[in-house]
Scaffold this motif. Structure first.
Motif, short mmCIF file in Angstrom:
data_model
loop_
_atom_site.label_atom_id
_atom_site.label_comp_id
_atom_site.label_asym_id
_atom_site.label_seq_id
_atom_site.Cartn_x
_atom_site.Cartn_y
_atom_site.Cartn_z
N ASN A 77 0.81 -1.24 0.00
CA ASN A 77 0.00 0.00 0.00
C ASN A 77 0.83 1.27 0.00
O ASN A 77 0.39 2.30 -0.49
N SER A 100 -5.19 -3.43 0.10
CA SER A 100 -5.96 -2.88 1.22
C SER A 100 -5.05 -2.07 2.12
O SER A 100 -3.88 -1.86 1.80
N PHE A 102 -6.27 1.03 3.70
CA PHE A 102 -6.61 2.44 3.55
C PHE A 102 -7.71 2.84 4.52
O PHE A 102 -7.60 2.56 5.71
N LYS A 103 -8.79 3.40 4.01
CA LYS A 103 -9.84 3.97 4.87
C LYS A 103 -10.31 2.98 5.94
O LYS A 103 -10.66 3.36 7.05
N GLU A 113 -5.92 7.45 1.34
CA GLU A 113 -6.89 7.15 0.28
C GLU A 113 -7.28 8.43 -0.46
O GLU A 113 -7.41 8.43 -1.69
N PRO A 130 -10.08 1.23 -3.18
CA PRO A 130 -9.20 0.08 -2.93
C PRO A 130 -9.88 -0.96 -2.03
O PRO A 130 -11.06 -0.85 -1.76
N ASN A 131 -9.06 -1.95 -1.63
CA ASN A 131 -9.55 -2.96 -0.71
C ASN A 131 -10.75 -3.70 -1.31
O ASN A 131 -11.79 -3.80 -0.69
N ASN A 190 -13.80 -0.11 -0.72
CA ASN A 190 -13.88 1.24 -0.15
C ASN A 190 -14.51 2.26 -1.09
O ASN A 190 -14.91 3.33 -0.66
N CYS A 192 -13.55 4.53 -3.33
CA CYS A 192 -13.07 5.91 -3.12
C CYS A 192 -13.44 6.82 -4.28
O CYS A 192 -13.54 8.02 -4.11
#
Ligand code: ADP
Ligand code: MG
Length: 702
Positions: A77, A100, A102-103, A113, A130-131, A190, A192
């Protein structure tokens, strides 16, 4: 051209973070892309170079030859930001970020993110994740399996979008196991940048998508959802399961309405406004999607059944009737000729019960009779596979009728396909005729109930037409100058002035301070009267003995007045209110509460002091249209009470609709109102006034 075309119909893909090790995502995605038959170019990217699955590896995205539409990003990441910068330089259109960290990890991850989104927005790159898992598209032109799971997906008409990967896969597998085709699939974690509503909008424009399945965990932007999903749901069924809860309900509430906002009320009002069909059960959702994918929406609510075993059809009957559908008698013009074609012991009714020996000709005749009957909109064929019958004949009968009908046709196939090749073949042929097969009778019944829900939702009067029944220009000033207590409640006199400004029918009342004033006011209003004490500390007056109803004469009033005065003497800011006693009426509640950034909600329910126990309420987003307001009256469990029970006349619905619309205008004009209760409103029969006898308004001052 949509910017999501590069996501669902890419011509070239690079996998950044490709690997030679079989149990890695970077390897799995390459395998999946190849195995599912992606015809465009695939380039593995890894600084180590070499070869993976026979494909030469590019050391960096910048060194991939030719244009790249879509990339998978599977790098650590901390390296994602730089990777995206390179993608921008390369002119990549969409990046699926599987990585993964992130948030979902908290504020620091959320900050990182946001940085990714900034890089992408500045460079014209769209992000997925992501994730997340990724996307799939069964279109023969796409053959795309850009995801690290692997479930065979045959072409079909169901498109799926789910935030979480787990539920998405459960749905995906269910369809796969039941031979149900799927169209597109997206699980965007997520989310984003490319959002769930944006994907639904894309599916909405895709001709091959007939039904959309949504699993949502939260609404990042409910407004966006409303704007993008509503036009889609008006055209095709959007079936949603919402899991996880919001914090809305946890907010301590000081009004009735505030306390009645459940954890999930926001999702309910949002789905309702959009016309999205909500499910509490994942299996029911999938089974219903299956039917929408290959069957027409029933034109009405008449269900007809054919069966070779009595009891399962009775289960279907019980269930659909409970769900509000009809199981009408067969019309004589189809029943009489059918009797000739069936055995003497067969029951030519609805369900048509043909006994276990019924074969192809009988199934055909019975189904054709249902098809010809004008009272039947949806048909269910229930069958066991008795060993003494050629069960393929049942399949042939279904094929024949399915090919010629424009009515909805479902099957309940109560057999074990593992037991006998012929039985497996029977189920398969029914399915291939586009007729969904369920094992349990109640499953088919639930599907019909849900299809009917969709029909009614689709055919309801448009909710977009807002009813502006009142403009009350002077009320801004009332609010501006009003006094509020420490909790933000308007002083009763100010609340009354505000409500009256919107033309809400308050019961005739007078505020009084002394016995002399009370006596004069009662004489003016006319007996019987009601005496109420109010004070900022008194939330539920009747609990504190601060409401005395039905005071018939001055003597009774004096008694009540003295009693309240002595008992409540300690209350700060004690004041009295005299009201005309209202003789008749069903106690209902009309309320208002905010739904996050969706604006205010209007609530309607059975009211009075037991409203929290009954919890029989319905919420809708303001501003309301007239038809929406009307539908609120019918949405209650106890709506029969409004229609009049035990010799009571029905309430004047028009008056209630008018009150709901006025409250909708009030809440829409004054977003600073955080809670509003009119409880009770005494709903009277036609010819008598419907009156508000208790009210509270709370402000959220900026
Ligand atoms: P609170 O909700 O604070 O306890 P209300 O003013 O709602 O007090 O009164 C409680 C109950 O008394 C109402 O639910 C209703 O049954 C009855 N009531 C109140 N005002 C009147 C009125 N003007 N006429 C007839 N009944 C009334
Ligand atoms: Mg009350």
């Amino acid at each position: 051209m949509s910017s999501l075309d590069a996501l669902f119909f890419p011509k070239s893909i690079a996998v950044i973070g490709a690997s030679n090790r079989p149990f890695t995502i970077g390897h799995r995605i390459l395998t999946n892309l190849k195995r599912y038959g992606f015809a465009g170019s695939i380039t593995p990217v890894n600084p180590k170079g070499g070869e993976i699955l026979g494909m030469p590896v590019a050391p960096s995205i910048l060194e991939v030859e030719g244009e790249v539409d879509l990339v998978h990003v599977i790098v650590r990441n901390t390296l994602v930001a730089q990777t995206l910068r390179d993608c921008v330089t390369k002119g990549v259109k969409v990046a699926i970020i599987n990585t993964s960290g992130f948030k979902e990890l908290g504020p620091e991850g959320a900050r990182q993110e946001r940085e990714l989104v900034e890089i992408a927005r500045a460079g014209g790159l769209r992000l997925f994740g992501p994730n997340c898992q990724g996307v799939m598209n069964s279109d023969p032109r796409a053959k795309l399996y850009a995801n690290f799971t692997f479930a065979t997906m045959s072409p079909g008409h169901i498109s799926i979008v789910a935030q979480g990967g787990g539920v998405a896969e459960v749905i995906n597998n269910y369809f796969g196991m039941n031979g149900v085709g799927q169209r597109m699939y997206a699980s965007n974690g997520n989310a984003c940048d490319i959002s769930v509503p944006e994907i639904i909008e894309y599916y909405g424009q895709d001709e091959q998508t007939r039904v959309i399945v949504l699993h949502a965990e939260s609404f990042a932007d409910p407004r966006e959802f409303l704007e993008r999903v509503r036009p889609v749901a008006a055209r095709k069924p959007v079936l949603a399961l919402k899991s996880g809860t919001t914090a809305e309900g946890a907010r301590a509430a000081s009004s009735h309405t505030g306390g009645l906002v459940e954890q999930d009320t926001i999702s309910d009002v949002l789905f309702d406004k959009c016309g999205v069909l909500r499910f509490a059960s994942l299996s029911e959702l999938c089974q219903t999607a299956q039917a929408f994918a290959s069957q027409p929406v029933p034109r009405g609510n008449g269900v007809g059944m054919v069966t070779n075993a009595g009891s399962p059809a009775i289960i279907v009957t019980d269930e659909v009737v409970k769900g509000g559908l009809q199981v009408p008698r067969l019309s004589p013009q189809v029943a009489d000729p059918l009797r000739e074609k069936l055995q003497a012991i067969a029951s030519v009714a609805n369900p048509i019960d043909m006994m276990a020996t019924a074969a192809e000709e009988e199934f055909t005749a019975a189904l054709q009779a249902l098809d010809a009957d004008p009272g039947i909109d949806a048909m269910v064929v229930c069958f066991m596979t008795p060993f003494f019958v050629d069960t393929l004949g049942i399949a042939k009968a279904v094929e024949k009728v399915a090919a010629g009908t424009d009515k909805t046709l479902l099957a309940v196939g109560m057999t074990n396909p593992e037991e006998k090749v012929e039985w497996r073949e029977t189920l398969k042929r029914v399915r291939q005729a586009g007729v969904p097969v369920y094992y349990f009778p109640e499953a088919a019944a639930r599907v019909l109930i849900n299809m009917d829900r969709f029909r009614r939702l689709r055919d309801r009067p448009p909710t977009g037409v807002v009813e502006k029944v009142v403009t009350a220009p002077g009320t801004a000033k009332i609010i501006e100058q009003a006094t509020t207590d420490s909790q933000g409640f308007l002083a009763p006199a100010d609340a009354a002035a505000l409500l009256a400004g919107y033309g809400l029918p308050l019961v005739p009342e007078r505020r009084v301070e002394s016995w002399a004033e009370a006596r004069a006011a009662a004489a003016e209003l006319g007996y019987p009267v009601v005496l109420k004490a109010s004070a900022p500390g008194l939330v539920h007056k009747s609990e504190a003995g601060a409401v005395a109803v039905g005071l018939e004469n001055e003597g009774r009033l004096k008694q009540a007045f003295d009693d309240m005065q002595s008992r409540l003497a300690g209350q700060e800011g004690l004041a009295f209110l005299l009201q005309k006693h209202v003789e008749q009426g069903v106690e209902v509640i009309v309320g208002g509460a905010p739904a996050r950034d969706l604006g205010p909600m209007v609530m309607f329910g059975l009211g009075g002091i037991h409203v929290e126990v009954l919890r029989d309420v319905v919420f809708k987003l303001a501003p309301l249209g007239r038809a929406e307001a009307e539908s609120m009256l019918d949405a209650l469990q106890g709506s029969a009470i409004l229609a009049g029970v035990r010799g009571q006349p029905p309430v004047d619905r028009e008056k209630l609709v008018d009150i709901l619309l006025r409250v909708s205008c009030l809440l829409s004009d004054h977003p600073e109102i955080s809670e509003l209760d009119l409880n009770p409103v005494l709903a009277a029969p036609a010819g008598r006034p419907t009156l508000v006898v208790d009210y509270r308004v709370k402000l959220e001052r900026a």
